[in-house]
Design a protein around this motif. Structure first.
Motif, short mmCIF file in Angstrom:
data_model
loop_
_atom_site.label_atom_id
_atom_site.label_comp_id
_atom_site.label_asym_id
_atom_site.label_seq_id
_atom_site.Cartn_x
_atom_site.Cartn_y
_atom_site.Cartn_z
N LYS A 123 0.85 -1.18 0.00
CA LYS A 123 0.00 0.00 0.00
C LYS A 123 0.89 1.23 0.00
O LYS A 123 1.84 1.32 0.76
N GLU A 124 0.56 2.14 -0.87
CA GLU A 124 1.32 3.38 -0.97
C GLU A 124 1.07 4.23 0.27
O GLU A 124 -0.05 4.36 0.75
N VAL A 126 0.47 7.55 2.01
CA VAL A 126 -0.06 8.84 1.59
C VAL A 126 -0.07 9.78 2.81
O VAL A 126 -0.95 9.68 3.67
N SER A 128 -0.59 13.13 5.03
CA SER A 128 -1.67 14.13 5.06
C SER A 128 -1.18 15.43 4.42
O SER A 128 0.01 15.63 4.19
N GLU A 129 -2.14 16.29 4.15
CA GLU A 129 -1.82 17.60 3.58
C GLU A 129 -0.89 18.38 4.52
O GLU A 129 0.07 19.00 4.08
N LYS A 154 5.55 5.09 6.70
CA LYS A 154 4.22 4.92 7.30
C LYS A 154 4.25 5.22 8.79
O LYS A 154 3.32 5.83 9.33
#
Length: 193
Positions: A123-124, A126, A128-129, A154
């Motif tokens: 799973k990539e 990602v 948060s903003e 992660k």
């Protein structure tokens, strides 16, 4: 009868599990204990596990999805979630057919020898903003973060993103900045070298 380390939570299936073990010693598998229960491996690869539950005892095949299952004895215990694992459930010792068990187990070993296995999906990570905006403020930090393994990335992402308050996110980011710059993973101090 010696109590074995198993997933048998209620001591209901001790004799039946011993019967399965007496069959499995006739294979090339090595008995070991993993996750608190009996697992059989071949070449350090998990092939099957055995255990007792409330209403049944079972053999599960870690990559049972590849077994032909001519006798239709295998089930997916967690439809929609479990990809490779299949169970063979028994309700009594009389249901154990040694010849058939050996056939399925030996087929599972052959499948492993032939490289048939479900590979976990990667799973990539990602961020948060918030986390990405902080990393983008400093190209060196961003580059250092990208050089970590996905697993370590992660850990950083979860550490920042699980904070509920904005102030806590800022504090946590300030704490990990020196770690990123020094190529030190968030939990490296707890890992064996």
């Amino acid at each position: 009868m010696e109590e074995s380390k198993t997933w048998n939570r209620n001591q209901k299936w001790l004799e039946e599990i011993e019967a399965l073990k007496s069959i499995l010693v006739k294979t090339d598998l090595v008995e070991t204990t993993k996750w608190g229960g009996i697992v059989y491996t071949w070449n350090n690869r998990n092939i099957i596990g055995i255990g007792g539950f409330k209403d049944y005892f079972t053999i599960w095949f870690f990559n049972g999805v590849f077994l032909p299952d001519e006798k239709k004895v295998l089930i997916n215990a967690n439809e929609g979630t479990t990809k490779g694992l299949r169970q063979w459930r028994f309700a009594s010792k009389e249901e154990i057919d040694e010849k058939l068990v050996l056939h399925y187990v030996n087929q599972a070993i052959e499948n492993e020898k032939n490289g048939l296995a479900i590979k976990p999906e990667k799973k990539e990570v990602v961020p948060s903003e918030f986390f990405m905006s902080k990393l983008n403020e400093n190209s060196e930090l961003l580059e250092k973060f990208k050089n970590f393994t996905p697993f370590k990335q992660k850990e950083f992402v979860e550490y920042i993103d699980t904070a509920k308050q904005e102030k806590t996110k800022h504090d946590r980011f300030e704490k990990i900045k020196p770690m990123l710059l020094a190529n030190i993973g968030l939990n490296d101090k707890y890992r064996k070298c």
